[in-house]
Design an enzyme around this catalytic site. Structure first.
Site, PDB file in Angstrom:
ATOM      1  N   GLY A 246       0.828  -1.204   0.000  1.00 24.96           N
ATOM      2  CA  GLY A 246       0.000   0.000   0.000  1.00 24.96           C
ATOM      3  C   GLY A 246       0.856   1.246   0.000  1.00 24.96           C
ATOM      4  O   GLY A 246       1.999   1.226  -0.473  1.00 24.96           O
ATOM      5  N   SER A 247       0.325   2.315   0.575  1.00 27.02           N
ATOM      6  CA  SER A 247       1.037   3.598   0.540  1.00 27.02           C
ATOM      7  C   SER A 247       2.193   3.603   1.538  1.00 27.02           C
ATOM      8  O   SER A 247       2.228   2.808   2.488  1.00 27.02           O
ATOM      9  CB  SER A 247       0.071   4.716   0.913  1.00 27.02           C
ATOM     10  OG  SER A 247      -0.294   4.578   2.272  1.00 27.02           O
ATOM     11  N   GLY A 251       2.544   1.985   5.266  1.00 25.75           N
ATOM     12  CA  GLY A 251       3.674   1.095   5.551  1.00 25.75           C
ATOM     13  C   GLY A 251       4.480   1.559   6.753  1.00 25.75           C
ATOM     14  O   GLY A 251       4.969   0.734   7.536  1.00 25.75           O
ATOM     15  N   GLU A 268       5.768  -3.523   0.812  1.00 20.68           N
ATOM     16  CA  GLU A 268       5.843  -3.191  -0.619  1.00 20.68           C
ATOM     17  C   GLU A 268       4.981  -1.946  -0.786  1.00 20.68           C
ATOM     18  O   GLU A 268       3.763  -2.020  -0.848  1.00 20.68           O
ATOM     19  CB  GLU A 268       5.327  -4.390  -1.429  1.00 20.68           C
ATOM     20  CG  GLU A 268       5.770  -4.373  -2.870  1.00 20.68           C
ATOM     21  CD  GLU A 268       4.839  -3.534  -3.732  1.00 20.68           C
ATOM     22  OE1 GLU A 268       5.200  -2.357  -3.991  1.00 20.68           O
ATOM     23  OE2 GLU A 268       3.778  -4.030  -4.130  1.00 20.68           O
ATOM     24  N   CYS A 302       1.660   0.417  -8.457  1.00 20.88           N
ATOM     25  CA  CYS A 302       2.859   0.875  -7.721  1.00 20.88           C
ATOM     26  C   CYS A 302       3.969   1.133  -8.722  1.00 20.88           C
ATOM     27  O   CYS A 302       4.860   1.947  -8.489  1.00 20.88           O
ATOM     28  CB  CYS A 302       3.346  -0.183  -6.747  1.00 20.88           C
ATOM     29  SG  CYS A 302       2.076  -0.866  -5.725  1.00 20.88           S
TER      30      CYS A 302
HETATM   31  C1  SIN Z   1       1.893  -3.274  -8.680  1.00 19.32           C
HETATM   32  O1  SIN Z   1       2.072  -4.072  -7.759  1.00 19.32           O
HETATM   33  O2  SIN Z   1       1.331  -2.190  -8.502  1.00 19.32           O
HETATM   34  C2  SIN Z   1       2.321  -3.553 -10.074  1.00 19.32           C
HETATM   35  C3  SIN Z   1       2.801  -4.856 -10.420  1.00 19.32           C
HETATM   36  C4  SIN Z   1       3.050  -4.832 -11.892  1.00 19.32           C
HETATM   37  O3  SIN Z   1       3.728  -3.946 -12.370  1.00 19.32           O
HETATM   38  O4  SIN Z   1       2.520  -5.699 -12.594  1.00 19.32           O
END
Ligand code: SIN
Length: 516
Positions: A246-247, A251, A268, A302
């Site tokens: 998340g953000s 995190g 992540e 992300c």
């Molecule tokens: C993500 O987790 O936001 C993206 C993963 C991806 O690029 O497929």
């Protein structure tokens, strides 16, 4: 727009989603939950899809107790047997790929292709986990003592908490859960409150497989709820590992709470990903990479391309081509295969998009394409915006932040060193790319003095992860790694064992200890 909700009825029936649903599940049966209702409205047409009862603190407690009990049994299952259950789940996902993809698309707003792509990622990680279930191996070392053997082995941790975001409502859970499960852990999943139904569908499919294999109740749990449930998970010492996506703000809160009890964390978080387009780039290839990276999932990955750092000699030409490409984008109902860009997740995201555009202009940037919220027929949900391009400087405050929307910042550079400095000159460190046909440029970008991100690509964009690699990034992205490669080690504990098969007890470090 036609009545999409009606069109979705078959999908909702397939996953036993009713108008009102219970928010907990142990992978075998739906549990009654007593918390407040959350409504899942589609950003595609604004319609209420269904409501879900969240877990109250007492529900949460019951789920943790059941998970603890399930762990005692599940950790004894041979890992390849656990892998066989995951293989069957992969097959069930294959059978449900179209339906689940459609639900993801309608509930989250990503294109039909991307919804199906998420389910494909789930299938792929199942396959990966099945193979892994026979490869959870440690090293052996030569002991410094005679007649001794030293080796390490990997054991499951216990309960793994998985907190996921709305943008990948099913794939990111599976990256974590499939690996955690073959490793012998039990899991508790708190999905985003913006996409509760996709989570429910995943658990519905799983429950059939678990029942057929007599998997103990409580091995894989779902707990629907708001950030309050996330806080309970972060603070709970019974949850050995918390994997949170998340953000950066979320995190930091989770990371601090878990560290405060010396738990393990896998974070992540946000990205602020750039592509460097050098004077040696194949501009056609760079154009596709940049546009898909920036507008795919309406800029809500992300790994979305947020910044383009373009060599001054090709800047004008490349920006002109970008503007032309943006003019061809179809924005609208993501269930329509002709559409490139669907809605943002909700109206709050639209407000953030608008605020970012105001900030860009306040700091001296200029917006190069039509921008703003879309109104009128087909856009009634209030969640549709125009993807846009803005010319900026890298050090603008707004450029240093991740805005989860399709705004692409373009900027110029002169030397590659300067471009790499700009690429690295943000707080986040998830994904990065260079477009070049020049080997020296590519290698410099990949060297220790090159990109500081967890992902560094050459001649592909920043988004579109493959499950075989470890996924994650540095700095404010959190440092965790999920999915492939040896990311599984984060879900297990390492034990070093030394066995003496001789008749003496020689001590390590040369110590001579006489008794009597
Ligand atoms: C993500 O987790 O936001 C993206 C993963 C991806 O690029 O497929």
């Amino acid at each position: 727009m036609m009545d999409l909700k009606k069109d979705m009825q078959e999908v909702l029936d397939q996953f036993a989603i009713r108008a009102k649903n219970n928010g907990g599940s142990d992978g075998i049966a739906q549990q009654l939950t007593k918390g407040a209702q959350i409504a899942s409205n589609s950003p595609v047409d604004g319609q209420l899809i269904a409501e879900v009862a969240t877990a109250a603190p007492t529900d949460y407690e019951a789920i943790v107790l059941r998970a603890e009990e399930a762990f005692l049994a599940w950790r004894k299952w041979p890992a390849p047997k656990r892998g066989e259950v995951i293989r069957q789940y992969g097959q069930a996902l294959r059978d449900n790929k179209e339906m689940l993809g459609k639900l993801v698309s309608y509930e989250m707003g990503k294109s039909l292709q991307e919804g199906a792509g998420e389910v494909q990622e789930m299938i792929d990680i199942c396959d990966f986990a099945v193979g892994l279930s026979r490869q959870l191996h440690g090293l052996t070392m030569h002991s410094e003592r005679p007649d001794h053997r030293m080796y390490e082995q990997w054991h499951p941790l216990g309960i793994v908490g998985i907190i996921t975001a709305f943008n990948f409502p099913v794939a990111v859970w599976s990256w974590n859960a499939m690996i955690a499960l073959v490793a012998g852990n039990v899991t508790i999943w708190k999905p985003s409150e913006k996409t509760p139904l996709a989570a429910q569908a995943c658990m519905h499919i799983l429950s059939g497989v678990f029942k057929a294999n007599q998997v103990p109740a409580g091995v894989c749990n779902l707990v629907q709820g708001t950030t309050e449930i996330g806080k309970l998970i972060a603070a709970d010492p019974r949850i050995v590992l918390v994997s949170a996506t998340g953000s950066t703000r979320m995190g930091m809160a989770v990371g601090q709470a878990v560290a405060g009890r010396l738990g393990k964390c896998l974070l992540e978080l946000g990205g602020n990903n750039a592509i460097i387009v050098t004077e040696n780039a194949d501009l056609k290839l760079a154009l596709t990479g940049a546009v898909f990276g920036a507008v795919g999932t309406a800029g809500q990955r992300c790994t979305t391309t947020r910044r383009l750092i373009i060599h001054e000699s090709v800047y004008d030409q490349f920006v002109a081509e970008l503007i032309k490409a943006y003019g061809q984008l179809q924005i609208g109902n993501p269930l329509d295969p002709q559409v490139h860009v669907g809605p943002l997740i909700d109206e709050a995201a639209v407000v953030q998009y608008e605020a970012a555009l105001v900030a860009v202009q306040k700091e001296g940037g200029s917006i190069l394409t039509p921008a703003g919220k879309l109104e009128g027929e087909g856009f009634e949900s209030g969640c549709y915006v125009r993807p846009c391009i803005a010319a900026v400087q890298n050090d603008y405050m707004i450029v240093q932040q991740e805005t989860f929307a399709p705004i692409l910042y373009v900027m110029k550079y002169t030397t590659l060193e300067e471009a790499i400095q700009m690429q690295n000159g943000v707080p986040q460190g998830l994904s990065s790319a260079i477009m070049t046909g020049n080997l020296k440029e590519a290698e410099k970008f990949l060297s220790a003095s090159g990109s500081d991100c967890g992902i560094a690509n050459v001649n592909i964009g920043t988004s579109g992860a493959e499950i075989g690699g470890a996924f994650g990034g540095e700095k404010h992205t959190g440092g965790g790694r999920e999915s492939g490669s040896d990311a599984w080690k984060a879900y297990m504990r390492r034990q070093t064992s030394t066995i003496n098969y001789g008749d003496d007890l020689p001590l390590a470090q040369g110590i001579d200890f006489h008794l009597g």
